[in-house]
Enzyme design. Structure first.
Site, PDB file in Angstrom:
ATOM      1  N   CYS A 169       0.835  -1.203   0.000  1.00 27.37           N
ATOM      2  CA  CYS A 169       0.000   0.000   0.000  1.00 27.37           C
ATOM      3  C   CYS A 169       0.868   1.251   0.000  1.00 27.37           C
ATOM      4  O   CYS A 169       1.304   1.719   1.051  1.00 27.37           O
ATOM      5  CB  CYS A 169      -0.930  -0.009   1.215  1.00 27.37           C
ATOM      6  SG  CYS A 169      -2.035   1.412   1.259  1.00 27.37           S
ATOM      7  N   CYS A 172      -0.555   4.117   1.956  1.00 21.51           N
ATOM      8  CA  CYS A 172      -0.407   3.986   3.416  1.00 21.51           C
ATOM      9  C   CYS A 172       1.028   4.288   3.851  1.00 21.51           C
ATOM     10  O   CYS A 172       1.255   4.954   4.852  1.00 21.51           O
ATOM     11  CB  CYS A 172      -0.699   2.561   3.900  1.00 21.51           C
ATOM     12  SG  CYS A 172      -2.099   1.738   3.187  1.00 21.51           S
ATOM     13  N   ASP A 173       1.995   3.758   3.122  1.00 27.88           N
ATOM     14  CA  ASP A 173       3.365   3.723   3.639  1.00 27.88           C
ATOM     15  C   ASP A 173       4.374   4.576   2.873  1.00 27.88           C
ATOM     16  O   ASP A 173       5.483   4.792   3.356  1.00 27.88           O
ATOM     17  CB  ASP A 173       3.886   2.265   3.616  1.00 27.88           C
ATOM     18  CG  ASP A 173       3.061   1.353   4.505  1.00 27.88           C
ATOM     19  OD1 ASP A 173       2.536   1.841   5.522  1.00 27.88           O
ATOM     20  OD2 ASP A 173       2.940   0.162   4.185  1.00 27.88           O
TER      21      ASP A 173
END
Ligand code: NAP
Length: 348
Positions: A169, A172-173
């Site tokens: 992701c 997300c990261d």
């Protein structure tokens, strides 16, 4: 056997939002949050869902960067706090966000069972659900919020470096310090792979987009975007053979294997992002709800969370292969709760 008004299956943002809303509507929801088992760990389907597998969450509205420790100490019970990893002080983390949502649902009287639902009977009402431990529950309404899991290749080295450079992701990261101004690798050839690569160019020095064929599956406009981005290098006809790294710093490179017999090569990289699709957690439904060709639950009424069975609603990534964000999952959990509440008012 007492019949439950509403049972919620799943414990990601969709499940907890549905629980908070149905609890406040005095429907006394019962949440099956999933079982803590080795198969669930290996599948990425433990309680609290995909967010529990991520680190900082910087895009969930309401949690700007800052020290949330004192708030967490206040909002969560001591035993929960003690079992949580130390905080990064960058704002809220995925596991913290999920514990906060779970606690909020509990505060309004939600009952929680730490078990999987492994069998459903939706052909007549009340619906019957069977848990892994063998419990049978009857319910007037059901909200399915079992999410999806990112596909990984299944390499041992990939597993070893999850959360230390391997991610599925980018949104997300991607902004984490370890990826800044460093070369990164994205694996896949669809719209997600291009989108993730493009997103990562904001932070990375270079993004190697590794695809197993010589043509992207992504839509034309997305493929053109990748080709036009000077920071993206398309690596055709290669697959990921191994993630390289060490215990101290995590990922530091990859070995790629040619799919056309041209041997292997190594590329330095501090991150590897898998974008090879997601699998929705719908197998336990055993064909009793209409699914899309990709096995996501089909929403049957526009802008509603209805499924093909009246009284069964779906929320979050289990029905959404497009947005797949914590905030959209939470939003559809709220919608499912309101849909269930209105449905129950006429049918209970
Ligand atoms: P996808 O379209 O199914 O693409 C998956 C990609 O991963 C394919 O290129 C596939 O290669 C590759 N792949 C699968 N298994 C692999 C393996 N074992 N080893 C190496 N490569 C492997 O999935 P997606 O990109 O996540 O997209 C899902 C859906 O969401 C699509 O409908 C997409 O259009 C949509 N989406 C849209 C947008 C947008 O419009 N902005 C953004 C993201 C997603 P092959 O091509 O060789 O099969």
């Amino acid at each position: 056997m007492a019949v439950e008004k509403v049972v919620i299956i799943g414990s990601g943002p969709a499940g907890w939002a549905a629980a908070i809303y149905t609890a406040r509507a005095e429907l006394k929801p019962l949440v099956f949050e999933g079982a803590i088992t080795e198969p669930n760990r290996l599948n990425g389907t433990l309680p609290l869902g995909q967010l529990n597998l991520t680190t900082e969450v910087e895009n969930y509205p309401g949690f700007p960067s800052g020290d949330v420790e004192p708030y967490l100490d206040h909002a969560l019970p001591k035993d929960v706090r003690q079992s949580m990893a130390p905080h990064s002080k960058h704002g809220v983390s995925g596991p913290e966000l999920m514990e906060l949502m779970r606690q909020q649902a509990k505060n309004f009287g939600t009952r929680i069972v730490t078990d999987d639902i492994v069998r459903v009977e939706f052909s007549k009402r009340p619906f019957r659900l069977t848990s892994l431990e063998g419990g049978v529950i009857e319910a007037h309404a059901v909200i399915v919020a079992t999410g999806a899991r990112a596909n990984y290749l299944g390499l041992p080295s990939e597993d070893a470096y999850k959360n230390r450079g391997v991610s599925a992701c980018a949104v997300c990261d991607g902004a984490l310090p370890r990826f800044r101004n460093k070369p990164l690798v994205v694996v896949g050839g669809g719209d997600s792979a291009v989108e993730e690569s493009t997103y990562l160019t904001k932070f990375a020095s270079r993004v190697h987009l590794v695809h197993r064929r010589d043509q992207l599956r992504a839509s034309k406009i997305m493929a053109e975007r990748a080709a036009a981005n000077p920071k993206i290098e398309l690596v055709w006809n290669h697959e990921l053979a191994e993630v390289l790294g060490d215990d101290k710093q995590g990922v530091n490179g990859v070995t790629l294997k040619s799919t056309t017999g041209a041997g292997t090569r190594q590329i330095p990289a501090t991150g590897v992002f898998l974008a090879i699709g997601h699998t929705p957690n719908t197998a336990f439904l055993d064909g009793q709800l209409a699914l899309t060709p990709k096995k996501y639950i089909q929403w049957t009424v526009p802008f509603r969370t209805n499924t093909s069975v009246e009284g069964v609603f779906a929320a979050g990534d289990v029905a959404d292969d497009y947005y797949r964000q914590a905030i959209t999952a939470a939003g559809s959990g709220c919608q499912a709760a309101l849909d269930a509440e209105r449905w129950l008012a006429h049918h209970e």
